[in-house]
Design an enzyme around this catalytic site. Structure first.
Site, mmCIF file in Angstrom:
data_model
loop_
_atom_site.group_PDB
_atom_site.id
_atom_site.type_symbol
_atom_site.label_atom_id
_atom_site.label_comp_id
_atom_site.label_asym_id
_atom_site.label_seq_id
_atom_site.Cartn_x
_atom_site.Cartn_y
_atom_site.Cartn_z
ATOM 1 N N ARG A 223 42.142 34.444 31.448
ATOM 2 C CA ARG A 223 41.141 34.885 32.887
ATOM 3 C C ARG A 223 40.050 35.997 32.088
ATOM 4 O O ARG A 223 40.009 36.176 31.188
ATOM 5 C CB ARG A 223 41.504 35.483 33.679
ATOM 6 C CG ARG A 223 42.788 35.315 33.980
ATOM 7 C CD ARG A 223 42.276 33.712 35.639
ATOM 8 N NE ARG A 223 41.740 33.970 36.378
ATOM 9 C CZ ARG A 223 42.294 34.070 36.977
ATOM 10 N NH1 ARG A 223 43.462 33.134 37.697
ATOM 11 N NH2 ARG A 223 41.587 34.033 38.996
ATOM 12 N N ASP B 36 24.363 31.637 37.247
ATOM 13 C CA ASP B 36 25.832 31.519 37.076
ATOM 14 C C ASP B 36 26.677 30.054 37.121
ATOM 15 O O ASP B 36 26.777 29.470 38.092
ATOM 16 C CB ASP B 36 26.625 32.291 38.676
ATOM 17 C CG ASP B 36 27.972 32.622 38.501
ATOM 18 O OD1 ASP B 36 28.909 32.110 38.252
ATOM 19 O OD2 ASP B 36 28.430 33.342 39.467
ATOM 20 N N LYS C 193 38.626 27.826 34.050
ATOM 21 C CA LYS C 193 37.926 27.338 34.503
ATOM 22 C C LYS C 193 37.693 25.712 33.619
ATOM 23 O O LYS C 193 38.626 25.259 33.016
ATOM 24 C CB LYS C 193 36.659 27.652 36.005
ATOM 25 C CG LYS C 193 36.561 28.405 36.787
ATOM 26 C CD LYS C 193 36.271 29.190 37.385
ATOM 27 C CE LYS C 193 35.853 29.130 38.797
ATOM 28 N NZ LYS C 193 35.866 30.907 38.883
ATOM 29 N N TYR D 200 43.241 49.839 23.315
ATOM 30 C CA TYR D 200 41.827 50.451 23.358
ATOM 31 C C TYR D 200 40.738 50.953 23.398
ATOM 32 O O TYR D 200 41.020 50.780 22.029
ATOM 33 C CB TYR D 200 42.450 52.169 24.398
ATOM 34 C CG TYR D 200 42.798 52.062 25.890
ATOM 35 C CD1 TYR D 200 42.249 51.713 26.897
ATOM 36 C CD2 TYR D 200 43.437 52.317 26.092
ATOM 37 C CE1 TYR D 200 42.334 51.420 28.066
ATOM 38 C CE2 TYR D 200 43.903 52.251 27.500
ATOM 39 C CZ TYR D 200 42.656 51.859 28.782
ATOM 40 O OH TYR D 200 43.570 52.328 29.635
ATOM 41 N N GLU E 287 37.108 50.761 24.003
ATOM 42 C CA GLU E 287 36.140 51.098 24.921
ATOM 43 C C GLU E 287 34.593 51.427 23.622
ATOM 44 O O GLU E 287 34.430 51.777 22.542
ATOM 45 C CB GLU E 287 35.616 52.523 25.452
ATOM 46 C CG GLU E 287 36.726 52.604 26.554
ATOM 47 C CD GLU E 287 37.960 52.974 26.691
ATOM 48 O OE1 GLU E 287 38.849 53.271 25.276
ATOM 49 O OE2 GLU E 287 38.203 53.881 27.323
ATOM 50 N N THR F 51 32.955 31.917 33.663
ATOM 51 C CA THR F 51 33.923 32.795 33.766
ATOM 52 C C THR F 51 34.888 31.809 32.479
ATOM 53 O O THR F 51 34.258 30.759 32.286
ATOM 54 C CB THR F 51 34.772 32.783 35.487
ATOM 55 O OG1 THR F 51 34.482 31.318 35.292
ATOM 56 C CG2 THR F 51 34.994 33.566 36.068
#
Ligand code: DSN
Length: 453
Positions: free
Chosen positions: A251, A216, A245, A46, A48, A242
């Site tokens: 991802r 985008d 692709k 984790y 954050e 992203t």
């Protein structure tokens, strides 16, 4: 303990991806190094916060990974030194929502591309008055506007369409709408626009009405990295993309934003809309960015476009209607309405669903897609979308594209035999058709010659 059930399903999926031609433009095949990073122990952590500024202990190594990822993104996308880079958004939609949350207040107006023309759900979408407002949808929603994506619930969405004849962006029309509507944000980009976008012009339009401009580039990120598509970094106020692709990573998403907005964007990602980032994916993104700096990757990006252009020209010769007449990118959009397919018992022309399924049975995985000025619906659209990122990763070139175009044509001709059947029966019959089985075998043989690591 080994979970044999899941392991077998993963093996089956591995096989499916290898023995068929993956022609969905938003998919790709990553390197083993990317997959090793994503499947690593980093998934346990984790973290954050941001590098060197975390809420939990034990992040000294994660800090180095995230810092390296940002450094590589700056180089790959030639990001100005004073711009901010955030690599924590979990996906493209989250990245876009984080940008809206940073720049806008609820109710503010966004001007974005009309979804059936090739926009994206995360740019806002309502039904039916901005949608394919057929009689049925009017009955279902009784004429009221229904926000389909969360973005349309929170913001006031106005959309621009492509030009009816050319199917290209109509910049004068976008300017006219912007002047009339005075949006706070203008967005370009989407899922099915095969041409380069004039970022300078859109930037000027946004500036003239006091709006922010978000480019985008989810689809073309790898082509920008490979220097075959224009780069909006430094032109738009914010760029989102992203990473899975054309960029050929795991991802994930990257947000680039100009200095004055960078802090707000970071705070919007965390704590605004997300908890802990996926450190394993960030490591995978760092790996794909290193790969994207190589000469091989540039050659890959160039070949991806050449392959899409070859596929477009071969299909065009075979009488297919290729929207905009071709492509500058990795994808083509095919309007099937001229193919004289009478679908189902009603004999309509929305054959995208039928043809996409038939192609998949023949070993070519594409997706059904709406086309500009769609007469069908999102579930029964008139087109298919075809992309070359994965087949180019396999090493295929123009010769193979010509073969694929021929097979696609054959499949469409076979589909005509069964198109008057209802979908389930069509699916069954075409899956057993001898010609389809033969094409599937030829595809399998082709795939065996272009192996994946
Ligand atoms: N689902 C992606 C695509 O296929 O283009 C966009 O999010």
């Amino acid at each position: 303990m080994t979970d044999k059930q899941i392991l077998t399903l993963i093996e089956n999926e591995d096989e499916r991806q290898k023995i068929k031609l993956q022609l969905i433009p938003s998919e790709n095949w990553t390197s083993k190094s990317v997959r090793d990073a994503v499947g690593s122990v980093l998934m346990h952590k984790y973290s954050e916060g941001s590098a060197l500024n975390r809420y939990y202990e034990g992040n000294d190594i994660v800090d180095q990974i995230e810092t390296l990822c940002i450094k590589r993104a700056r180089k790959v996308f030639e990001v100005p030194d004073n711009w901010g880079i955030n690599v924590q958004a979990l996906a493209g939609s989250n990245a876009n929502i984080a940008v809206y949350n940073a720049l806008l207040r609820p109710g503010d107006k966004i001007l974005s591309m009309y979804l059936p023309d090739g926009g994206h759900l995360s740019h806002g979408w309502s039904w039916p008055d901005m949608g394919l407002s057929g009689e049925k949808s009017k009955r279902v929603y009784k004429g009221t506007k229904k926000a389909i994506s969360l973005v349309a619930k929170f913001y006031d969405i106005v959309q621009y369409k492509v030009n009816k004849e050319s199917k290209l962006f109509d910049y004068d029309e976008i300017e006219r709408i912007a002047k009339k509507e005075k949006p706070k944000l203008i967005i370009s980009g989407g899922t099915a626009y095969p041409r380069e976008i004039d970022y300078e012009r859109l930037g000027k339009i946004a500036k003239s009405v006091g709006a922010y401009y978000l480019a985008d580039i989810a689809h073309e990120a790898g082509l920008v990295a490979g220097r075959v598509c224009k780069n909006p970094a430094g032109i738009a106020d914010v760029v989102t993309m992203t990473t899975h692709k054309t960029l050929r990573g795991p991802r994930g998403a990257i947000i680039l934003s100009k200095k004055s907005l960078a802090k707000a964007v970071d705070r919007s990602v965390f704590p605004g809309i997300q908890g802990g980032p996926f450190d394993n994916n960030i490591a995978g993104i760092a790996v794909c960015l290193k790969e994207a700096m190589s000469k091989e990757f540039r050659r890959y990006a160039e070949q991806t476009v050449r392959n899409a252009q070859k596929l477009a020209s071969e299909l065009s010769k075979l009488g297919f209607d290729i929207l905009t007449g071709g492509t500058d990118k990795h994808l083509i959009l095919v309007d099937l309405r001229n193919k004289d397919l009478k679908i189902g018992t009603k004999g309509n022309t929305s054959s995208g669903r039928y043809i996409a399924r038939a192609l998949d049975h023949a070993g070519m995985t594409t997706n059904k897609n709406t086309v500009p000025f769609e007469t069908g619906s999102a579930v029964d659209p008139s087109g298919i979308r075809i992309g070359t990122p994965t087949v180019t990763t396999r090493g295929m070139k123009e010769n193979e594209m010509a073969m694929i175009a021929g097979w696609i044509n054959q499949v469409v001709e076979v589909a005509k035999k069964y198109s008057s059947l209802e979908f389930e029966e069509f699916d069954k019959q075409i899956s057993m058709d001898k010609e389809i089985t033969k094409i599937r075998d030829l595809v399998k043989t082709l795939c065996a010659n272009f192996t994946l690591e």
